[in-house]
Motif scaffolding. Structure first.
Motif, PDB file in Angstrom:
ATOM      1  N   VAL A   1     -17.580   4.490  10.508  1.00 16.22           N
ATOM      2  CA  VAL A   1     -18.799   4.929   9.836  1.00 16.22           C
ATOM      3  C   VAL A   1     -19.705   3.722   9.611  1.00 16.22           C
ATOM      4  N   ALA A   2     -21.007   3.970   9.525  1.00 20.70           N
ATOM      5  CA  ALA A   2     -21.966   2.912   9.237  1.00 20.70           C
ATOM      6  C   ALA A   2     -23.072   3.471   8.357  1.00 20.70           C
ATOM      7  N   SER A   3     -23.537   2.637   7.445  1.00 21.76           N
ATOM      8  CA  SER A   3     -24.615   3.040   6.550  1.00 21.76           C
ATOM      9  C   SER A   3     -25.482   1.822   6.256  1.00 21.76           C
ATOM     10  N   VAL A   4     -26.779   2.067   6.044  1.00 21.61           N
ATOM     11  CA  VAL A   4     -27.735   0.989   5.810  1.00 21.61           C
ATOM     12  C   VAL A   4     -28.372   1.152   4.440  1.00 21.61           C
ATOM     13  N   TYR A   5     -28.538  -0.009   3.756  1.00 22.96           N
ATOM     14  CA  TYR A   5     -29.236  -0.041   2.483  1.00 22.96           C
ATOM     15  C   TYR A   5     -29.877  -1.410   2.329  1.00 22.96           C
ATOM     16  N   LYS A   6     -31.170  -1.437   2.154  1.00 23.65           N
ATOM     17  CA  LYS A   6     -31.926  -2.676   1.939  1.00 23.65           C
ATOM     18  C   LYS A   6     -31.568  -3.762   2.955  1.00 23.65           C
TER      19      LYS A   6
ATOM     20  N   GLY B   1      -8.394   2.200   8.562  1.00 19.75           N
ATOM     21  CA  GLY B   1      -7.244   1.464   8.061  1.00 19.75           C
ATOM     22  C   GLY B   1      -7.452  -0.004   7.740  1.00 19.75           C
ATOM     23  N   GLY B   2      -8.671  -0.511   7.870  1.00 23.09           N
ATOM     24  CA  GLY B   2      -8.924  -1.914   7.567  1.00 23.09           C
ATOM     25  C   GLY B   2     -10.051  -2.046   6.563  1.00 23.09           C
ATOM     26  N   PRO B   3     -10.329  -3.260   6.121  1.00 26.98           N
ATOM     27  CA  PRO B   3     -11.402  -3.450   5.147  1.00 26.98           C
ATOM     28  C   PRO B   3     -12.778  -3.233   5.791  1.00 26.98           C
ATOM     29  N   PRO B   4     -13.758  -2.807   5.007  1.00 26.30           N
ATOM     30  CA  PRO B   4     -15.110  -2.640   5.541  1.00 26.30           C
ATOM     31  C   PRO B   4     -15.760  -3.994   5.800  1.00 26.30           C
ATOM     32  N   MET B   5     -16.870  -3.963   6.517  1.00 33.14           N
ATOM     33  CA  MET B   5     -17.608  -5.178   6.836  1.00 33.14           C
ATOM     34  C   MET B   5     -19.056  -4.986   6.399  1.00 33.14           C
ATOM     35  N   LEU B   6     -19.600  -5.969   5.692  1.00 30.91           N
ATOM     36  CA  LEU B   6     -20.987  -5.929   5.241  1.00 30.91           C
ATOM     37  C   LEU B   6     -21.773  -6.979   6.004  1.00 30.91           C
ATOM     38  N   CYS B   7     -22.876  -6.563   6.634  1.00 32.38           N
ATOM     39  CA  CYS B   7     -23.677  -7.459   7.471  1.00 32.38           C
ATOM     40  C   CYS B   7     -25.134  -7.441   7.006  1.00 32.38           C
ATOM     41  N   ASP B   8     -25.770  -8.600   7.093  1.00 34.42           N
ATOM     42  CA  ASP B   8     -27.223  -8.644   6.943  1.00 34.42           C
ATOM     43  C   ASP B   8     -27.814  -8.254   8.280  1.00 34.42           C
ATOM     44  N   MET B   9     -28.812  -7.379   8.265  1.00 31.69           N
ATOM     45  CA  MET B   9     -29.444  -6.965   9.513  1.00 31.69           C
ATOM     46  C   MET B   9     -30.664  -7.826   9.779  1.00 31.69           C
ATOM     47  N   VAL B  10     -30.706  -8.388  10.976  1.00 31.43           N
ATOM     48  CA  VAL B  10     -31.822  -9.230  11.372  1.00 31.43           C
ATOM     49  C   VAL B  10     -32.367  -8.674  12.690  1.00 31.43           C
ATOM     50  N   TYR B  11     -33.425  -7.891  12.590  1.00 31.81           N
ATOM     51  CA  TYR B  11     -34.077  -7.361  13.782  1.00 31.81           C
ATOM     52  C   TYR B  11     -35.499  -6.985  13.419  1.00 31.81           C
ATOM     53  N   ILE B  12     -36.307  -6.834  14.440  1.00 31.58           N
ATOM     54  CA  ILE B  12     -37.701  -6.475  14.246  1.00 31.58           C
ATOM     55  C   ILE B  12     -37.890  -5.035  14.708  1.00 31.58           C
TER      56      ILE B  12
END
Length: 104
Positions: free
Chosen positions: A77-82, A91-102
């Motif tokens: 699953v993926a979700s975006v916020y700010k 079964g594993g930990p989630p990953m939080l990424c900063d999004m850098v795109y135009i």
């Protein structure tokens, strides 16, 4: 517009502001099956897709994240916020990424 997605779609989240779909996906179905059977002892790639609509019609599909399964395996699953992307995993930990795109 024909937008074939050669991937195993798992969960779909809808961005309440834009209506975009954020999809946790499995680009290699056979590897997610092996990952599940081995209880996480094998690698399974992770993929996130963003699908955009314009005037109620499908207008674009973009792969925004792809990993061989080393940073995050078996994305579900993926979700975006700010401008941050949260990717969930089987079964594993989630990953939080900063999004850098135009935006186009």
């Amino acid at each position: 517009m024909d937008l074939p997605l050669d991937s195993g779609v798992d969960n779909i989240e809808v961005d309440p502001k834009t209506g975009d779909l954020w999809i946790g996906s499995h680009p290699k179905i056979n590897q997610i099956i092996a990952y599940d059977k081995s209880m996480g002892k094998t690698l399974s790639p992770s993929q996130v897709l963003r699908v955009k609509f314009k005037d109620g019609k499908l207008s674009d599909a973009v792969e925004v994240f792809l990993d061989k399964g080393k940073r995050i395996a078996a994305s579900t699953v993926a979700s975006v916020y700010k401008k941050r992307l949260l990717i969930g995993s089987l079964g594993g930990p989630p990953m939080l990424c900063d999004m850098v795109y135009i935006e186009p």
